[in-house]
Design an enzyme around this catalytic site. Sequence first.
Site, PDB file in Angstrom:
ATOM      1  N   GLY A   1      42.565  10.716  22.337  1.00 39.27           N
ATOM      2  CA  GLY A   1      43.236  10.268  21.103  1.00 39.27           C
ATOM      3  C   GLY A   1      42.254   9.594  20.180  1.00 39.27           C
ATOM      4  O   GLY A   1      41.034   9.732  20.351  1.00 39.27           O
ATOM      5  N   ASN A   2      42.752   8.878  19.193  1.00 37.67           N
ATOM      6  CA  ASN A   2      41.867   8.111  18.316  1.00 37.67           C
ATOM      7  C   ASN A   2      42.585   6.850  17.860  1.00 37.67           C
ATOM      8  O   ASN A   2      43.756   6.639  18.167  1.00 37.67           O
ATOM      9  CB  ASN A   2      41.395   8.978  17.137  1.00 37.67           C
ATOM     10  CG  ASN A   2      42.538   9.440  16.260  1.00 37.67           C
ATOM     11  OD1 ASN A   2      43.224   8.618  15.641  1.00 37.67           O
ATOM     12  ND2 ASN A   2      42.778  10.742  16.215  1.00 37.67           N
ATOM     13  N   HIS A   3      41.860   6.009  17.109  1.00 33.49           N
ATOM     14  CA  HIS A   3      42.378   4.677  16.780  1.00 33.49           C
ATOM     15  C   HIS A   3      43.240   4.630  15.513  1.00 33.49           C
ATOM     16  O   HIS A   3      43.528   3.550  15.022  1.00 33.49           O
ATOM     17  CB  HIS A   3      41.214   3.701  16.601  1.00 33.49           C
ATOM     18  CG  HIS A   3      40.537   3.351  17.883  1.00 33.49           C
ATOM     19  ND1 HIS A   3      41.202   2.766  18.930  1.00 33.49           N
ATOM     20  CD2 HIS A   3      39.249   3.518  18.300  1.00 33.49           C
ATOM     21  CE1 HIS A   3      40.360   2.573  19.930  1.00 33.49           C
ATOM     22  NE2 HIS A   3      39.170   3.036  19.571  1.00 33.49           N
TER      23      HIS A   3
END
Length: 403
Positions: free
Chosen positions: A212-214
């Site tokens: 995923g990412n932030h």
Amino acid sequence: MSVLSGKNVLLGVTAGIAAYKTAHLVRLFIKAGAKVQVIMTPASKDFVTPLTLSTLSKNPVHSTFYNKDEENELWNNHVDLGLWADLFVVAPATANTLSKMANGTCDNLLLATYLSAKSKVYFAPAMDLDMYKHPSTKNTLEKLQSFGNVMIPAESGELASGLVGEGRMAEPTTIVSFIEQDILSSLPLHGKKVLITAGPTYEAIDPVRFIGNHSSGKMGFELAKCAANLGAHVILVTGPTNERVQHALIKVVDVVSAQDMYDATHTYYNEVDIAIAAAAVADYKPSKIEDQKIKKKSDAMSLEMVKTKDILASMGAMKKQQFLVGFALETMNEIENAIGKLERKNLDLIVLNSLQDKGAGFKNATNKITIIDASKEQIGFALKSKAEVAVDIFNEIIKRIHA
Ligand code: CTP
């Protein structure tokens, strides 16, 4: 949520029997989330008490130019009241007050406030049927509307005189929904459909792990709220996020992976007028999702990754009536790279955030953007909250779709 939420409503009450209904009207405005102040003409106090209306509105009622009973006589500043109001509603509006409003007479606080008010003015006539039909009343109503005031038409029914006909003040529920509709229809995105992607995507590795990412989703959610406040119907397709929104004009579609986001977006894309891709979509995903949890074995492991579908590029390729907006997050050759994306993905606008700007981008509550349009015009903005950035983005969109 009502469009009246957070609005300052100034209610002017004049001396008609329908004044007794203003208690209910004040309640409805308060329930819709508005702040209410009431001005009464002196004679209207014979029909409903100031105590009732001040209790319901949670504010003192104003009716004279100064308050005689107080030790230090205080001037009721009609200019301040007029400036405070986002909308001024005169209900019930008697033939007498309407005639004075039409002719600029100023012999009470309500009329002085009307003359100095800068907000939109609504009036709900209330009188007996013959008074309502009289040519001089018709003349008054036309004159008031020609000044830009909005009439909430009287209804037909039994009147206080016992006669039956037109002249009854519109019911409080009708007054409130009339005003809500009027506000909605005057909003710049009324009748428009807006599709927004937001948040990260999660690409599964096995049943318990993902890449995923932030991205917080904040920018997309602020864009959705802004569009809805401008009157649009919004479809917000969002990846996993802690952001929440409750708005009658926003439909939230929750997705997880880039493929889910692609599918959801393409379900709605054909029918929308504006599409904004604010999501941080994974560019790559594992080529295979393992059925079972991957067990640790060797010291190193590698995953084969394949490209995800570019949702924005696909929307650009299919574009018809849609005004299409993309985001670019760049670390070098920002303008050049953003223009490249704008052209490759067939966009009408691109919103560039540079990671070189402190406070801009992904996880922050603020953002610093440059907008570039299809003619390569560049508009730079200061560091602002994401809610303010959303307003700037929609201002630029509206300028171009209404041009
Ligand atoms: N985007 C998208 N679908 C993808 C990848 C990106 O819709 N699979 C959208 C983003 O929502 C954003 C824009 O494309 O509006 C820019 O994304 P970005 O990843 O910065 O650009 P890329 O074209 O993927 O180029 P690069 O990664 O090389 O910078």
